[in-house]
Design a protein around this motif. Structure first.
Motif, PDB file in Angstrom:
ATOM      1  N   LYS A   1      -3.619  20.149  -7.925  1.00 30.63           N
ATOM      2  CA  LYS A   1      -2.748  19.258  -8.663  1.00 30.63           C
ATOM      3  C   LYS A   1      -1.820  18.450  -7.772  1.00 30.63           C
ATOM      4  CE  LYS A   1      -2.861  22.279 -12.585  1.00 30.63           C
ATOM      5  NZ  LYS A   1      -2.504  22.104 -13.950  1.00 30.63           N
ATOM      6  N   SER A   2      -1.993  18.555  -6.456  1.00 34.43           N
ATOM      7  CA  SER A   2      -0.970  17.959  -5.598  1.00 34.43           C
ATOM      8  C   SER A   2      -1.283  16.520  -5.193  1.00 34.43           C
ATOM      9  CB  SER A   2      -0.792  18.821  -4.348  1.00 34.43           C
ATOM     10  OG  SER A   2      -2.024  19.006  -3.706  1.00 34.43           O
ATOM     11  N   THR A   3      -2.515  16.045  -5.401  1.00 31.84           N
ATOM     12  CA  THR A   3      -2.881  14.753  -4.820  1.00 31.84           C
ATOM     13  C   THR A   3      -2.685  13.582  -5.774  1.00 31.84           C
ATOM     14  OG1 THR A   3      -5.154  15.130  -5.484  1.00 31.84           O
ATOM     15  CG2 THR A   3      -4.559  15.787  -3.270  1.00 31.84           C
ATOM     16  N   GLY A   4      -2.208  13.853  -6.983  1.00 30.86           N
ATOM     17  CA  GLY A   4      -2.117  12.820  -8.014  1.00 30.86           C
ATOM     18  C   GLY A   4      -1.392  11.554  -7.594  1.00 30.86           C
ATOM     19  N   TYR A   5      -0.306  11.719  -6.859  1.00 31.26           N
ATOM     20  CA  TYR A   5       0.498  10.555  -6.478  1.00 31.26           C
ATOM     21  C   TYR A   5      -0.349   9.479  -5.818  1.00 31.26           C
ATOM     22  CZ  TYR A   5       3.523   7.753  -3.530  1.00 31.26           C
ATOM     23  OH  TYR A   5       4.109   6.708  -2.893  1.00 31.26           O
ATOM     24  N   PHE A   6      -1.217   9.908  -4.886  1.00 37.03           N
ATOM     25  CA  PHE A   6      -1.968   8.957  -4.073  1.00 37.03           C
ATOM     26  C   PHE A   6      -3.011   8.190  -4.889  1.00 37.03           C
ATOM     27  CE2 PHE A   6      -0.444  12.406  -1.470  1.00 37.03           C
ATOM     28  CZ  PHE A   6       0.195  11.733  -0.451  1.00 37.03           C
ATOM     29  N   VAL A   7      -3.474   8.806  -5.984  1.00 34.79           N
ATOM     30  CA  VAL A   7      -4.465   8.146  -6.830  1.00 34.79           C
ATOM     31  C   VAL A   7      -3.775   7.291  -7.894  1.00 34.79           C
ATOM     32  CG1 VAL A   7      -6.384   8.506  -8.394  1.00 34.79           C
ATOM     33  CG2 VAL A   7      -6.040  10.078  -6.492  1.00 34.79           C
ATOM     34  N   LEU A   8      -2.779   7.893  -8.551  1.00 28.73           N
ATOM     35  CA  LEU A   8      -2.193   7.251  -9.722  1.00 28.73           C
ATOM     36  C   LEU A   8      -1.395   6.007  -9.361  1.00 28.73           C
ATOM     37  CD1 LEU A   8      -1.283  10.497 -11.601  1.00 28.73           C
ATOM     38  CD2 LEU A   8      -3.141   8.915 -12.079  1.00 28.73           C
ATOM     39  N   VAL A   9      -0.971   5.943  -8.100  1.00 29.64           N
ATOM     40  CA  VAL A   9      -0.243   4.752  -7.683  1.00 29.64           C
ATOM     41  C   VAL A   9      -1.174   3.526  -7.790  1.00 29.64           C
ATOM     42  CG1 VAL A   9      -0.675   4.709  -5.182  1.00 29.64           C
ATOM     43  CG2 VAL A   9       1.580   4.148  -6.044  1.00 29.64           C
ATOM     44  N   ILE A  10      -2.479   3.733  -7.598  1.00 33.45           N
ATOM     45  CA  ILE A  10      -3.453   2.648  -7.768  1.00 33.45           C
ATOM     46  C   ILE A  10      -3.499   2.230  -9.236  1.00 33.45           C
ATOM     47  CG2 ILE A  10      -5.896   2.033  -7.583  1.00 33.45           C
ATOM     48  CD1 ILE A  10      -6.206   4.057  -5.379  1.00 33.45           C
ATOM     49  N   SER A  11      -3.593   3.224 -10.111  1.00 29.20           N
ATOM     50  CA  SER A  11      -3.606   2.936 -11.549  1.00 29.20           C
ATOM     51  C   SER A  11      -2.373   2.134 -11.947  1.00 29.20           C
ATOM     52  CB  SER A  11      -3.626   4.233 -12.359  1.00 29.20           C
ATOM     53  OG  SER A  11      -4.880   4.826 -12.280  1.00 29.20           O
ATOM     54  N   PHE A  12      -1.227   2.574 -11.412  1.00 27.45           N
ATOM     55  CA  PHE A  12       0.027   1.903 -11.765  1.00 27.45           C
ATOM     56  C   PHE A  12      -0.021   0.420 -11.406  1.00 27.45           C
ATOM     57  CE2 PHE A  12       4.183   0.531  -9.984  1.00 27.45           C
ATOM     58  CZ  PHE A  12       4.832   0.337 -11.199  1.00 27.45           C
TER      59      PHE A  12
ATOM     60  N   SER B   1     -14.170   3.345  -9.880  1.00 23.65           N
ATOM     61  CA  SER B   1     -13.028   4.268  -9.867  1.00 23.65           C
ATOM     62  C   SER B   1     -13.366   5.517  -9.062  1.00 23.65           C
ATOM     63  CB  SER B   1     -12.648   4.732 -11.264  1.00 23.65           C
ATOM     64  OG  SER B   1     -12.708   3.694 -12.141  1.00 23.65           O
ATOM     65  N   ALA B   2     -14.607   5.979  -9.229  1.00 25.23           N
ATOM     66  CA  ALA B   2     -15.008   7.163  -8.464  1.00 25.23           C
ATOM     67  C   ALA B   2     -14.959   6.862  -6.969  1.00 25.23           C
ATOM     68  CB  ALA B   2     -16.405   7.611  -8.875  1.00 25.23           C
ATOM     69  N   PHE B   3     -15.393   5.646  -6.581  1.00 26.16           N
ATOM     70  CA  PHE B   3     -15.318   5.270  -5.163  1.00 26.16           C
ATOM     71  C   PHE B   3     -13.861   5.210  -4.697  1.00 26.16           C
ATOM     72  CE2 PHE B   3     -19.624   2.940  -5.464  1.00 26.16           C
ATOM     73  CZ  PHE B   3     -20.284   4.115  -5.165  1.00 26.16           C
ATOM     74  N   ALA B   4     -12.995   4.669  -5.575  1.00 26.22           N
ATOM     75  CA  ALA B   4     -11.575   4.594  -5.217  1.00 26.22           C
ATOM     76  C   ALA B   4     -11.033   6.002  -4.961  1.00 26.22           C
ATOM     77  CB  ALA B   4     -10.783   3.920  -6.331  1.00 26.22           C
ATOM     78  N   LEU B   5     -11.401   6.908  -5.852  1.00 25.42           N
ATOM     79  CA  LEU B   5     -10.955   8.296  -5.716  1.00 25.42           C
ATOM     80  C   LEU B   5     -11.451   8.902  -4.408  1.00 25.42           C
ATOM     81  CD1 LEU B   5      -9.472   9.144  -8.289  1.00 25.42           C
ATOM     82  CD2 LEU B   5     -11.215  10.868  -8.611  1.00 25.42           C
ATOM     83  N   SER B   6     -12.726   8.659  -4.106  1.00 24.40           N
ATOM     84  CA  SER B   6     -13.282   9.254  -2.887  1.00 24.40           C
ATOM     85  C   SER B   6     -12.596   8.665  -1.665  1.00 24.40           C
ATOM     86  CB  SER B   6     -14.787   9.065  -2.833  1.00 24.40           C
ATOM     87  OG  SER B   6     -15.107   7.911  -2.117  1.00 24.40           O
ATOM     88  N   ALA B   7     -12.243   7.365  -1.730  1.00 23.88           N
ATOM     89  CA  ALA B   7     -11.535   6.764  -0.595  1.00 23.88           C
ATOM     90  C   ALA B   7     -10.164   7.409  -0.429  1.00 23.88           C
ATOM     91  CB  ALA B   7     -11.395   5.267  -0.798  1.00 23.88           C
ATOM     92  N   VAL B   8      -9.482   7.673  -1.561  1.00 22.90           N
ATOM     93  CA  VAL B   8      -8.167   8.311  -1.479  1.00 22.90           C
ATOM     94  C   VAL B   8      -8.299   9.694  -0.847  1.00 22.90           C
ATOM     95  CG1 VAL B   8      -6.306   9.332  -2.826  1.00 22.90           C
ATOM     96  CG2 VAL B   8      -7.134   7.058  -3.383  1.00 22.90           C
ATOM     97  N   TYR B   9      -9.305  10.454  -1.303  1.00 28.33           N
ATOM     98  CA  TYR B   9      -9.475  11.785  -0.734  1.00 28.33           C
ATOM     99  C   TYR B   9      -9.906  11.718   0.736  1.00 28.33           C
ATOM    100  CZ  TYR B   9      -8.529  13.720  -5.235  1.00 28.33           C
ATOM    101  OH  TYR B   9      -7.891  14.058  -6.390  1.00 28.33           O
ATOM    102  N   GLY B  10     -10.731  10.714   1.055  1.00 29.28           N
ATOM    103  CA  GLY B  10     -11.114  10.519   2.450  1.00 29.28           C
ATOM    104  C   GLY B  10      -9.892  10.220   3.303  1.00 29.28           C
ATOM    105  N   PHE B  11      -9.022   9.362   2.767  1.00 29.48           N
ATOM    106  CA  PHE B  11      -7.798   8.995   3.468  1.00 29.48           C
ATOM    107  C   PHE B  11      -6.900  10.219   3.669  1.00 29.48           C
ATOM    108  CE2 PHE B  11      -3.334   7.632   2.883  1.00 29.48           C
ATOM    109  CZ  PHE B  11      -3.179   6.951   4.072  1.00 29.48           C
ATOM    110  N   LEU B  12      -6.744  11.023   2.613  1.00 26.09           N
ATOM    111  CA  LEU B  12      -5.917  12.233   2.712  1.00 26.09           C
ATOM    112  C   LEU B  12      -6.517  13.205   3.726  1.00 26.09           C
ATOM    113  CD1 LEU B  12      -4.989  12.877  -1.030  1.00 26.09           C
ATOM    114  CD2 LEU B  12      -3.558  11.925   0.772  1.00 26.09           C
ATOM    115  N   TYR B  13      -7.858  13.284   3.724  1.00 26.69           N
ATOM    116  CA  TYR B  13      -8.537  14.162   4.675  1.00 26.69           C
ATOM    117  C   TYR B  13      -8.171  13.763   6.102  1.00 26.69           C
ATOM    118  CZ  TYR B  13     -12.272  16.565   7.201  1.00 26.69           C
ATOM    119  OH  TYR B  13     -12.968  17.363   8.066  1.00 26.69           O
TER     120      TYR B  13
END
Lengths: 274, 439
Positions: free
Chosen positions: A93-104, A141-153
């Protein structure tokens, strides 16, 4: 209904902002209150967004895909929904900020610039097209998510390597989990994009008399498809893993963004409806 | 409450002094009995490697006058019991009274008084020593309440703050690191090279966290076999490390060797052969066993003692920053304790008792008043009031007069009365354990 749509159009960015804020507060400030309310807030926001999109569809008589600002709102929605799904499945549940900021930001742009089009381009009133657009947007959106997780990685990877044990180190899930989340997102995105391409190619001859299979939009999409395809193949056959694969997930997303913006706005032949 | 504390801990005395005053479980019953006999109505002792503390309710008949001035006798007996008067000097001992003594016990229980902040091993020790004193019948109403509250403070500190979180030893820091790279240690394999103490500790912690397999290599094979007996796992040859590196995920080295046992070139080959699967290398050797350039290889995470210590320091700082939150919990519980003590005073108890009887009376009268005729109603009210007053008259006078009993005895009596009639409204803490369970 009109009032409802107008009201929700302004309410949504506010809801996204509050949600992003609580995820940030939980991540960076370790606030117990924020940790408790963030997921319910997200569910509420996504729920409101669903109502908004349904209301638009009913009121204007077509799905909200007829101009780029409607699409932005749908993208904000699909990204938040994909994140919520991933959070539910992985319990991370900790990574939401990095994804949802895109949605915002997507929703904010949409809110400010959206116009209400009652009579959309007749080509865009097709069921096949609805399917095409839905799968393409969910895939992106799935690609966006994977990029965010890739970036966090990559961020966590460098923090661990260089002995920086700060907020990032404390709050992100482990590298293996981030890699798995990024990979699952890519696979889902890849499947959806494949569907979108097939449906698009089937629909193309029916909608247009003159078309070319070398249209920049088609070529761009094939490049995206190949980028991710090669990455997945490399993972399966020659055992690519870790940082290299994550870099690829970011590169793939950059290519996707280029295709969505530059190609669509400046180069495209037929894929230009707005 | 005449609570007194006499203690010695890691702040006031070094280990060689502290150990002189350490009580084993076998010695405690006799010590408790003697101390209770001479000075206290209730007492119990917590004795660990870092502290020995005696908590007692001073018996004013046995120690007349100013308790604080007269506790010296108790100190002497405590030291005398261990025949430690040669090494334990007055400056090694501290004494607290009343609220301060209670607060101290709460601090101990919450781990903020421990040598390593947040180490709440102590909670179990308090519990077992309390049980021991309980079996010896040196625990009464007050210490019971005090220790139960202390145990609750410890539990709350653990669940409501992060005072116990984060690794605070190098061995655990290694596990923490492994957990930041791999999701599931029970699917991972580790290799320990060398038999240094810290390396062994780190390996032990990995095994404790359920690592799938552990291999051990050591220059003298016998030592490796000895460790395998201790930790489980299997022995691999020290001279042929490279093949063993192919299918492991965590490598711990603690060899005393002037040369590097692992160079970047070697590891580059290994990484290629294991198709670049992430490898955590923890180098605890001094001088270092693994060439620092190894960290430049992709998917290799090299950490030495310095970087592990950095994790430990950071976690300690973070725990320190939680002390304020723990102190808040302690204050809350102290206030709760205070409320409970106040409720044991005579006059509030009498008024609570009267209020309780009156509420029963008026409820019943209200329920049935309609059965009486208009002119009788006033009379019913009056008669029932008189009955209640008469019933309560004797208990009230007896409570007020006290019949020359000590304050402690009267507190106990009030405690029983409150329990019998359920007069707990002045005790906000009383309901707390139920809430805790729901958390």
């Amino acid at each position: 209904m009109k009032i409802f749509i107008l009201y929700f159009n302004y309410l949504l960015p506010v809801l996204y902002w509050i949600t992003v804020w609580s995820y940030a507060k939980a991540f960076f400030r370790n606030s117990a209150f924020a940790k408790k309310v963030k997921t319910p807030l997200l569910v509420f926001t996504v729920g409101s967004h669903t109502l908004y999109l349904i209301a638009r569809t009913i009121y204007f008589g077509h799905p909200p895909i007829t101009n780029i600002y409607e699409i932005l709102s749908v993208l904000a929605f699909t990204t938040a929904l994909s994140y919520l799904t991933i959070e539910y499945i992985t319990k991370v549940k900790s990574t939401g900020y990095f994804v949802l900021v895109i949605s915002f930001f997507f929703q904010l742009l949409s809110t400010v610039l959206i116009q209400d089009l009652a009579n959309a381009n007749p080509i865009l009133r097709s069921n096949l097209l609805g399917f095409h657009v839905a799968s393409a947007l969910l895939g992106y959106s799935a690609f966006a998510l994977s990029a965010v997780y890739g970036f966090l990685y990559i961020m966590l990877y460098h923090h661990i390597k260089s002995n920086r044990f700060g907020v990032i180190y404390d709050n992100l899930p482990d590298l293996e989990k981030l890699e798995r989340m990024a990979t699952v997102s890519v696979v889902i995105g890849f499947v959806l994009l494949t569907v979108a391409i097939i449906v698009g190619v089937v629909w193309l001859p029916r909608a247009f008399e003159h078309y070319s299979y070398f249209d920049p939009k088609l070529v761009g999409t094939i490049v995206i498809w190949l980028t991710y395809g090669i990455g997945l193949l490399a993972k399966r056959s020659i055992g690519w893993q870790g940082r290299k694969l994550m870099v690829l997930s970011i590169v793939g997303f950059v290519v996707t963004m280029l295709s969505l913006t530059v190609v669509n706005l400046f180069l495209s032949g037929f894929h230009n409806f707005y | 409450m005449n609570l007194a504390l006499i203690g010695i801990n890691h702040r006031t005395a070094l280990l060689d002094v502290r150990e002189k005053l350490w009580f084993s479980d076998a010695e405690l019953p006799h010590a408790l009995a003697q101390l209770k006999d001479q000075f206290f109505t209730e007492c119990f002792i917590v004795s660990t490697c870092n502290r020995t503390e005696l908590y007692g309710i001073v018996d004013v008949q046995k120690i007349p006058g100013n308790a604080s001035a007269n506790l010296k006798g108790a100190c002497d007996v405590l030291v005398g019991l261990k025949s430690a008067s040669q090494s334990v000097m007055p400056q090694h001992l501290y004494q607290f009274y009343g609220c301060k003594a209670a607060a101290h016990l709460f601090k101990v229980a919450s781990g903020i008084d421990s040598m390593v902040i947040g180490d709440i091993q102590i909670l179990n020790q308090i519990k077992s020593h309390y049980n021991l004193a309980s079996a010896e019948r040196t625990i009464g109403v007050f210490l019971n309440r005090l220790v139960q509250t202390a145990l609750r403070v410890g539990k709350r500190a653990r669940t409501e703050t992060t005072i116990c979180e984060g690794a605070v030893s190098v061995g655990y820091a290694a596990v923490e690191l492994a957990n930041k790279i791999f999701s599931n240690l029970s699917e991972k394999r580790a290799l320990l090279v060398g038999a240094g103490e810290t390396g062994e500790l780190a390996a032990k912690n990995l095994v404790g966290r359920g690592i799938a397999s552990l291999s051990i290599a050591n220059r003298t094979r016998a030592k490796a076999e000895e460790l395998v007996q201790d930790l489980g796992g299997n022995v691999v040859e020290f001279d042929q490390l490279e093949p063993s590196l192919l299918d492991i995920d965590v490598l711990i080295t603690s060899v005393s060797s002037p040369q590097y046992i692992l160079t970047p070139d070697q590891l580059r080959r290994v990484m290629k052969a294991r198709s670049n699967a992430p490898l955590l290398v923890i180098d605890i050797g001094v001088p270092r066993n693994v060439h620092p350039d190894v960290n430049k290889l992709e998917n290799v995470f090299l950490h030495d003692v310095d970087s592990l210590s950095r994790i430990v320091d950071q976690n300690l700082t973070r725990r320190k920053s939680e002390i304020a939150a723990v102190n808040k919990i302690i204050l809350e519980e102290l206030i709760g304790m205070r409320h409970w003590l106040e409720s044991l005073q005579v006059s509030p108890t009498i008024s609570d008792l009267r209020e309780f009887f009156e509420s029963v009376r008026s409820d019943e009268v209200k329920k049935h008043i309609n059965r009486f005729s208009e002119q009788d109603r006033e009379l019913v009210d009056l008669v029932t009031k008189r009955i209640v007053n008469k019933l309560l008259h004797l208990p009230t006078t007896n409570l007020k007069n006290g019949n020359g009993e000590s304050a402690e005895e009267s507190h106990k009596k009030i405690h029983i009365i409150r329990g019998l009639f359920g007069l707990h409204k002045n005790e906000p803490v009383q309901n707390k354990p139920e809430q805790d369970r729901n958390l």
